[in-house]
Design a protein around this motif. Structure first.
Motif, PDB file in Angstrom:
ATOM      1  N   THR A 252       0.782  -1.232  -0.105  1.00 23.41           N
ATOM      2  CA  THR A 252       0.042  -0.070  -0.147  1.00 23.41           C
ATOM      3  C   THR A 252       0.787   1.273   0.120  1.00 23.41           C
ATOM      4  N   ALA A 253       0.405   2.346  -0.233  1.00 25.10           N
ATOM      5  CA  ALA A 253       1.041   3.512  -0.379  1.00 25.10           C
ATOM      6  C   ALA A 253       1.627   3.871   1.086  1.00 25.10           C
ATOM      7  N   GLU A 254       0.711   3.625   2.156  1.00 22.68           N
ATOM      8  CA  GLU A 254       1.282   3.849   3.590  1.00 22.68           C
ATOM      9  C   GLU A 254       2.512   3.048   3.794  1.00 22.68           C
ATOM     10  N   GLN A 255       2.308   1.532   3.587  1.00 22.04           N
ATOM     11  CA  GLN A 255       3.594   0.763   3.684  1.00 22.04           C
ATOM     12  C   GLN A 255       4.731   1.364   2.802  1.00 22.04           C
ATOM     13  N   ILE A 256       4.807   1.783   1.729  1.00 23.36           N
ATOM     14  CA  ILE A 256       5.881   2.259   1.014  1.00 23.36           C
ATOM     15  C   ILE A 256       6.370   3.529   1.503  1.00 23.36           C
ATOM     16  N   ASP A 257       5.512   4.416   2.121  1.00 18.89           N
ATOM     17  CA  ASP A 257       5.830   5.756   2.838  1.00 18.89           C
ATOM     18  C   ASP A 257       6.682   5.326   3.964  1.00 18.89           C
ATOM     19  N   ALA A 258       6.096   4.427   4.647  1.00 16.77           N
ATOM     20  CA  ALA A 258       6.724   4.013   5.899  1.00 16.77           C
ATOM     21  C   ALA A 258       8.233   3.375   5.740  1.00 16.77           C
ATOM     22  N   ALA A 259       8.493   2.626   4.825  1.00 10.56           N
ATOM     23  CA  ALA A 259       9.713   2.169   4.211  1.00 10.56           C
ATOM     24  C   ALA A 259      10.718   3.119   3.772  1.00 10.56           C
TER      25      ALA A 259
ATOM     26  N   PRO B 256      12.188   7.268   5.981  1.00 10.50           N
ATOM     27  CA  PRO B 256      13.741   7.509   6.611  1.00 10.50           C
ATOM     28  C   PRO B 256      14.704   7.519   5.420  1.00 10.50           C
ATOM     29  N   LEU B 257      14.632   7.066   4.179  1.00 12.74           N
ATOM     30  CA  LEU B 257      15.380   7.300   3.240  1.00 12.74           C
ATOM     31  C   LEU B 257      15.372   8.641   2.588  1.00 12.74           C
ATOM     32  N   ARG B 258      14.259   9.161   2.468  1.00  8.56           N
ATOM     33  CA  ARG B 258      13.729  10.586   2.288  1.00  8.56           C
ATOM     34  C   ARG B 258      14.560  11.520   3.332  1.00  8.56           C
TER      35      ARG B 258
END
Length: 192
Positions: free
Chosen positions: A168-175, A178-180
């Motif tokens: 999901t978009a939320e799962q991608i954002d969570a992963a 921190p890289l961003r």
């Protein structure tokens, strides 16, 4: 609960297994369990969606997607699950099939972990649930078309082969968050 294959395998499937040499690979004796396992409960109650097949009065199957917030399906008993039927397109195909027949086959797929739980059950649609029932399935205050409860008759974990991991978009954002943040920190350091 019954063994999944006790329900799934009809005479034609058994004949094909015998013909093609796979008959001995499948044990169709009941496992004797009287409740859903913790892993099955986790798969079901953490789902954001599932697929459900019902059958109409003429024997035609109907498959539909059901979704909601994570955890919209609740465990209501050792072998009972349920959810609130949200207002939809008002075709009532699946709901009508539940009223007429009640037999369901459901698949809960968790794409990130590539796990798939199949189940057979008998379902009932409560078209006028009480406030207590709505509260039990987390739908107090929502407009609903009722509450569906399913008595689970059998379950089966299915092979993960060909389940493509999806997020999901939320799962991608969570992963990626921190890289961003780290990239922004490094860019700020380089800008000085």
């Amino acid at each position: 609960m019954k063994n999944y294959l006790d329900i799934a395998l009809g005479p034609a499937a058994l004949d094909l297994q015998t013909e093609r040499g796979s008959r001995g690979a499948y044990d169709t004796t009941s496992d004797g369990l009287d409740r859903l396992s913790p892993e099955e409960i986790e798969q079901i109650t953490s789902a954001q969606h599932f697929y459900m097949a019902t059958v109409n009065e003429d024997g035609w199957p109907y498959v539909q997607h059901r979704g909601g917030d994570v955890g919209f399906v609740h465990q209501l008993g050792p072998t009972t699950i349920g959810w609130a039927e949200r207002k939809g397109n008002r075709q009532y195909i699946g709901a009508g099939n539940l009223v007429a027949n009640g037999r369901v086959s459901m698949i809960f797929v968790d794409y990130p972990t590539r796990t798939r739980l199949k189940l057979f059950g008998t379902a009932m649609l409560d078209r006028s649930p009480t406030d207590d029932v709505l509260e039990t399935v987390g739908a107090a205050g929502f407009r609903t078309d009722g509450v569906v409860t399913v008595e689970v008759l059998a379950t089966n974990w299915n092979c993960p082969k060909f389940i493509e991991p999806r997020f999901t978009a939320e799962q991608i954002d969570a992963a990626v968050g921190p890289l961003r943040d780290r990239v922004a920190e490094l860019e700020a350091t380089l800008a000085v």
